[in-house]
Write a protein that holds these residues in place. Structure first.
Motif, PDB file in Angstrom:
ATOM      1  N   CYS A 157      44.653   9.823  29.392  1.00  0.00           N
ATOM      2  CA  CYS A 157      44.385  11.262  29.263  1.00  0.00           C
ATOM      3  C   CYS A 157      43.148  11.718  30.023  1.00  0.00           C
ATOM      4  O   CYS A 157      43.006  12.897  30.331  1.00  0.00           O
ATOM      5  CB  CYS A 157      44.236  11.627  27.790  1.00  0.00           C
ATOM      6  SG  CYS A 157      42.939  10.699  26.943  1.00  0.00           S
ATOM      7  N   ASN A 158      42.253  10.772  30.342  1.00  0.00           N
ATOM      8  CA  ASN A 158      41.002  11.171  30.982  1.00  0.00           C
ATOM      9  C   ASN A 158      40.912  10.777  32.461  1.00  0.00           C
ATOM     10  O   ASN A 158      39.863  10.922  33.082  1.00  0.00           O
ATOM     11  CB  ASN A 158      39.811  10.592  30.203  1.00  0.00           C
ATOM     12  CG  ASN A 158      38.482  11.157  30.657  1.00  0.00           C
ATOM     13  OD1 ASN A 158      38.356  12.364  30.862  1.00  0.00           O
ATOM     14  ND2 ASN A 158      37.496  10.290  30.844  1.00  0.00           N
ATOM     15  N   THR A 159      41.988  10.250  33.026  1.00  0.00           N
ATOM     16  CA  THR A 159      41.965   9.872  34.441  1.00  0.00           C
ATOM     17  C   THR A 159      41.971  11.135  35.307  1.00  0.00           C
ATOM     18  O   THR A 159      42.829  12.002  35.147  1.00  0.00           O
ATOM     19  CB  THR A 159      43.192   9.021  34.794  1.00  0.00           C
ATOM     20  OG1 THR A 159      43.251   7.912  33.891  1.00  0.00           O
ATOM     21  CG2 THR A 159      43.115   8.508  36.216  1.00  0.00           C
ATOM     22  N   LEU A 160      41.009  11.237  36.207  1.00  0.00           N
ATOM     23  CA  LEU A 160      40.961  12.404  37.088  1.00  0.00           C
ATOM     24  C   LEU A 160      42.150  12.372  38.039  1.00  0.00           C
ATOM     25  O   LEU A 160      42.437  11.350  38.647  1.00  0.00           O
ATOM     26  CB  LEU A 160      39.661  12.420  37.897  1.00  0.00           C
ATOM     27  CG  LEU A 160      38.395  12.734  37.106  1.00  0.00           C
ATOM     28  CD1 LEU A 160      37.161  12.520  37.983  1.00  0.00           C
ATOM     29  CD2 LEU A 160      38.425  14.168  36.587  1.00  0.00           C
ATOM     30  N   HIS A 161      42.839  13.505  38.133  1.00  0.00           N
ATOM     31  CA  HIS A 161      43.984  13.575  39.036  1.00  0.00           C
ATOM     32  C   HIS A 161      44.094  14.974  39.632  1.00  0.00           C
ATOM     33  O   HIS A 161      43.510  15.932  39.131  1.00  0.00           O
ATOM     34  CB  HIS A 161      45.275  13.176  38.318  1.00  0.00           C
ATOM     35  CG  HIS A 161      45.600  14.034  37.120  1.00  0.00           C
ATOM     36  ND1 HIS A 161      44.906  13.948  35.939  1.00  0.00           N
ATOM     37  CD2 HIS A 161      46.520  14.997  36.942  1.00  0.00           C
ATOM     38  CE1 HIS A 161      45.406  14.819  35.078  1.00  0.00           C
ATOM     39  NE2 HIS A 161      46.391  15.475  35.667  1.00  0.00           N
ATOM     40  N   GLY A 162      44.854  15.068  40.713  1.00  0.00           N
ATOM     41  CA  GLY A 162      45.066  16.333  41.399  1.00  0.00           C
ATOM     42  C   GLY A 162      46.261  16.157  42.313  1.00  0.00           C
ATOM     43  O   GLY A 162      46.919  15.121  42.304  1.00  0.00           O
ATOM     44  N   SER A 163      46.562  17.179  43.081  1.00  0.00           N
ATOM     45  CA  SER A 163      47.654  17.023  44.040  1.00  0.00           C
ATOM     46  C   SER A 163      47.479  18.040  45.153  1.00  0.00           C
ATOM     47  O   SER A 163      46.770  19.032  45.010  1.00  0.00           O
ATOM     48  CB  SER A 163      49.012  17.205  43.375  1.00  0.00           C
ATOM     49  OG  SER A 163      49.204  18.548  42.990  1.00  0.00           O
ATOM     50  N   ASN A 164      48.106  17.755  46.270  1.00  0.00           N
ATOM     51  CA  ASN A 164      48.063  18.657  47.400  1.00  0.00           C
ATOM     52  C   ASN A 164      49.344  19.479  47.443  1.00  0.00           C
ATOM     53  O   ASN A 164      50.254  19.248  46.647  1.00  0.00           O
ATOM     54  CB  ASN A 164      47.887  17.836  48.692  1.00  0.00           C
ATOM     55  CG  ASN A 164      46.702  18.334  49.509  1.00  0.00           C
ATOM     56  OD1 ASN A 164      46.418  19.527  49.517  1.00  0.00           O
ATOM     57  ND2 ASN A 164      46.036  17.435  50.183  1.00  0.00           N
TER      58      ASN A 164
END
Lengths: 303, 303
Positions: free
Chosen positions: B247-254
């Motif tokens: 739940c705390n893993t930093l993530h994002g997307s392009n």
């Protein structure tokens, strides 16, 4: 408008379907006046794909010098207020500096480096001049992407470039990977011209350098060309790598999601046989820092 | 606010430096009541990196069924007007549907599939319930990216999730590649909590689902964590692959630069020992479709 027939109509009211390119891609060969270091295979690959990537083309020492000069130009207070310096929309940070072949001795020499010039003249089979030059700086996390587009479409419509006989050269000054917004290309897309719908707004360049909305190919044509290519390519490599791509190759980029800045030097070489005239689909020419008005053939520096 | 001490303060007026996580990452093991199919190596890898990727976890037949159901839900007229359906800002096209484990028999069964549930209960060392579920649909060319963030930060601040004891599960229904905006993660970032600056705006979720501006980690902390990790990762694979992430893993997307849509199913499993209370940094709870209020332990379906 006193141009001859417009072979590549664009910015029209109604949509015109895409059609096959009317010009060669490779004008030179491995013999004759404009022979150069590119092999038949490399010329064929450029012809097929619309680009060639040269892994680590310049040395680390060269790159250190270019990076130093980029930094100097970005911080040069004497350039303040000049239109050729593009800053971030919400800040002071410099994103691009244009006409670097004129304002920097270092980049003037680089633009005339025989290792580049020999290849470009070979591809275009003629003497060449610089239509546009710039350095780009995409800060970590902040650098936005660019939607798919053909540079030729803009140079034709807004700068009066008659035919497809120009090559772009991008030298990356930072390592490229999938996370920092590398240039993406559609292989083979240079073989088709996609006319774009909608007239050119007045002073379009003031916004198009940040986000392009006119001169954008429609999604159906784009999808067709990507399908035809069997996918997208994003050449990646270490700092010092060089990309040569045809003026009509569709390209774009995504945002820089990494904390590390991405920078490059960019030269557009146009054939002396293809000098720009008046715009084909705009009321006025763009300013000189975007589209050269002096068409002086380049002479290689002594190495 | 009747919470106990807030161990993970965020949305504060002044910046608080990031600090080490106060909770375990892996709660179960390979023996005991919540033993499961994950090996010690897999548990260790999840502990170290904050995620595990399972290449082609579901079969093509399974995926065909899920895709069919996704299509049905996106076109379901009876869901019109319900807040749990998120449409494109400038159009009618559906981008996400929430609470799919409640409104779809197919996705309810999938959320209780023993192959998922056994792994999630093993990681969390307890019974679990669904905090949030949704399907996402990123159309070709149009799907925007998401900036780096920790889901826990939002779930804690806005949903009252007390501790880090939840796991997200994303099952991709389309092949993932570097051009269609795959999920990017910062390995190891789950071990640190990055408090975010600025109070939560009223009804923040109405905008944060489209673009998040509050609850965003600062660039310096992000850069530090990416440096520490030695880079970013974007697990890629064919449709049917599954990603489990802390739940705390930093993530994002392009953005999706390809012409092909990208879709996935997303379940958030929260431990029954970590049920949500009142928000830690918001005036009101978010609506139920974003943050479940019924905390009913899941029972596996018969396969």
């Amino acid at each position: 408008m006193d141009n001859m027939q417009d072979l590549y109509p664009s910015r029209t009211k109604r949509k015109i379907d895409m059609f096959e390119r009317l010009d060669p891609v490779v004008y030179g060969d491995t013999t004759g006046k404009y022979k150069g270091p590119l092999s038949s295979e490399e010329l064929q690959s450029f012809d097929d794909n619309g680009f060639l990537f040269f892994d680590q083309f310049f040395s680390e020492d060269d790159i250190a010098e270019f990076r130093q000069e980029l930094k100097r130009l970005c911080e040069d207070d004497s350039l303040r207020g000049w239109d050729g310096v593009i800053r971030e929309p919400n800040g002071d940070e410099v994103r691009s500096v244009f006409e670097v072949h004129k304002i920097s001795n270092c980049f003037n020499r680089l633009s005339r480096h025989p290792r580049i010039l020999d290849r470009v003249r070979q591809l275009l089979g003629s003497e060449v001049y610089i239509h546009q030059s710039r350095i780009n700086y995409k800060p970590g996390f902040k650098g936005k992407g660019f939607n798919w587009h053909s540079d030729f479409e803009t140079w034709h419509a807004e700068d009066g470039m008659p035919r497809m006989r120009a090559v772009s050269c991008s030298i990356i000054l930072t390592d490229n990977n999938e996370f920092n917004g590398p240039l993406m290309l559609v292989p083979g897309s240079h073989k088709f011209f996609v006319p774009c719908v909608g007239p050119t707004p007045e002073d379009h360049y003031k916004n198009s350098l940040k986000i392009q909305q006119t001169g954008v190919p429609d999604n159906d044509s784009l999808a067709q060309l990507i399908d035809l290519a069997g996918g997208i390519e994003a050449p990646k490599g270490p700092a010092g790598s060089m990309l040569l791509f045809d003026c009509n190759t569709l390209h774009g980029s995504n945002a820089n999601m990494s904390p590390y800045p991405r920078s490059n030097v960019f030269f557009v070489y146009n054939s002396m046989e293809n000098r720009t005239t008046t715009p084909y689909a705009a009321n006025r020419r763009r300013p000189e820092f975007l589209a050269a008005r002096d068409h002086i053939p380049l002479t290689p520096i002594e190495e």
